[in-house]
Enzyme design. Sequence first.
Site, short mmCIF file in Angstrom:
data_model
loop_
_atom_site.label_atom_id
_atom_site.label_comp_id
_atom_site.label_asym_id
_atom_site.label_seq_id
_atom_site.Cartn_x
_atom_site.Cartn_y
_atom_site.Cartn_z
N ASN A 106 0.85 -1.19 0.00
CA ASN A 106 0.00 0.00 0.00
C ASN A 106 0.89 1.23 0.00
O ASN A 106 2.02 1.19 0.48
CB ASN A 106 -0.88 0.00 1.27
CG ASN A 106 -1.77 1.21 1.36
OD1 ASN A 106 -2.43 1.59 0.39
ND2 ASN A 106 -1.80 1.84 2.52
N HIS A 108 0.84 5.08 1.54
CA HIS A 108 0.14 5.90 2.54
C HIS A 108 0.79 7.29 2.58
O HIS A 108 2.02 7.39 2.59
CB HIS A 108 0.23 5.24 3.92
CG HIS A 108 -0.43 6.04 4.99
ND1 HIS A 108 -1.80 6.08 5.14
CD2 HIS A 108 0.08 6.87 5.93
CE1 HIS A 108 -2.10 6.90 6.14
NE2 HIS A 108 -0.99 7.38 6.63
N SER A 135 4.82 6.73 2.44
CA SER A 135 5.45 5.44 2.72
C SER A 135 4.80 4.36 1.87
O SER A 135 3.58 4.35 1.70
CB SER A 135 5.25 5.04 4.20
OG SER A 135 5.66 6.07 5.08
N ASP A 144 -2.56 0.75 8.22
CA ASP A 144 -1.41 1.61 7.98
C ASP A 144 -0.20 1.23 8.83
O ASP A 144 0.61 2.07 9.23
CB ASP A 144 -1.77 3.10 8.20
CG ASP A 144 -2.87 3.55 7.23
OD1 ASP A 144 -2.91 3.02 6.11
OD2 ASP A 144 -3.67 4.42 7.61
C1 GRF Z 1 -2.87 8.95 -2.32
O1 GRF Z 1 -2.52 10.10 -1.59
C2 GRF Z 1 -2.45 7.71 -1.57
O2 GRF Z 1 -1.29 7.87 -0.82
C3 GRF Z 1 -3.62 7.48 -0.66
O3 GRF Z 1 -4.76 7.86 -1.39
C4 GRF Z 1 -4.38 8.78 -2.40
C5 GRF Z 1 -4.80 8.19 -3.70
O4 GRF Z 1 -4.62 9.04 -4.80
N1 GRF Z 1 -3.63 6.10 -0.21
P1 GRF Z 1 -4.69 8.47 -6.26
O5 GRF Z 1 -6.03 7.75 -6.41
O6 GRF Z 1 -3.55 7.51 -6.45
O7 GRF Z 1 -4.59 9.65 -7.16
#
Ligand code: GRF
Length: 213
Positions: A106, A108, A135, A144
């Site tokens: 993932n 984050h 991260s 997370d």
């Molecule tokens: C990103 O900031 C990611 O870190 C978080 O959700 C957001 C997703 O944005 N998990 P996108 O859909 O990749 O534009």
Amino acid sequence: MRVGALISGRGSNLQALIDACAAADYPAEIGLVVSNQVGAQGLQRAERAGIATTTVPHRDFDTRAAFEAAMTGQLEAAGVELVCCAGFMRVLTGAFIGRWRDRLINIHPSLLPAFPGLDTHACALAAGVKLHGCSVHFVREEVDAGPIIGQAAVAVRADDTPESLAARVLVAEHRLYPACLRLLAEGRVRIAGDVARIEGDVAPEAPLINPVP
Ligand code: GRF
């Protein structure tokens, strides 16, 4: 390495992975994009790149377990070996995380373990940290948490708003996620207990200092 991506919306991180995979020497390809949201913008990004997509709407299922089993079925049918969450906004639970253990990552938008959860940019500003970032980590049942594969830091500026900070972190996300996926696909990431170890010398010398000394 054949990867699957889970998305819920905009899909800008998915786009970064799609772009990276387009390079001839990149060691991963995206076999399937799964969205839990009908009409997610990321689905169009995948279609434009000729990548198979499917929508698994969580509301169609009585239980989280049934929803997650349906996603696993689609990912397995597509021959996926590793799953990348890219803005996937459902909390994943037991059986799914177990099925994909150490094969589920993932991104984050914070320097974990600081600021898990939502609204990370507002939390970073409220805490007054001078460095913030993102991260990429393996997914564990605790939200997370999980072994960290890579992080990118950005300086927090005096006039930052959650939006301006999010925009700078997002640019870093788009560089970090493909870099981490590459390391995984090259077999250079080993999990030792709660920690992910990277084979080879990938750490830069220079510190990122804010304020500039
Ligand atoms: C990103 O900031 C990611 O870190 C978080 O959700 C957001 C997703 O944005 N998990 P996108 O859909 O990749 O534009």
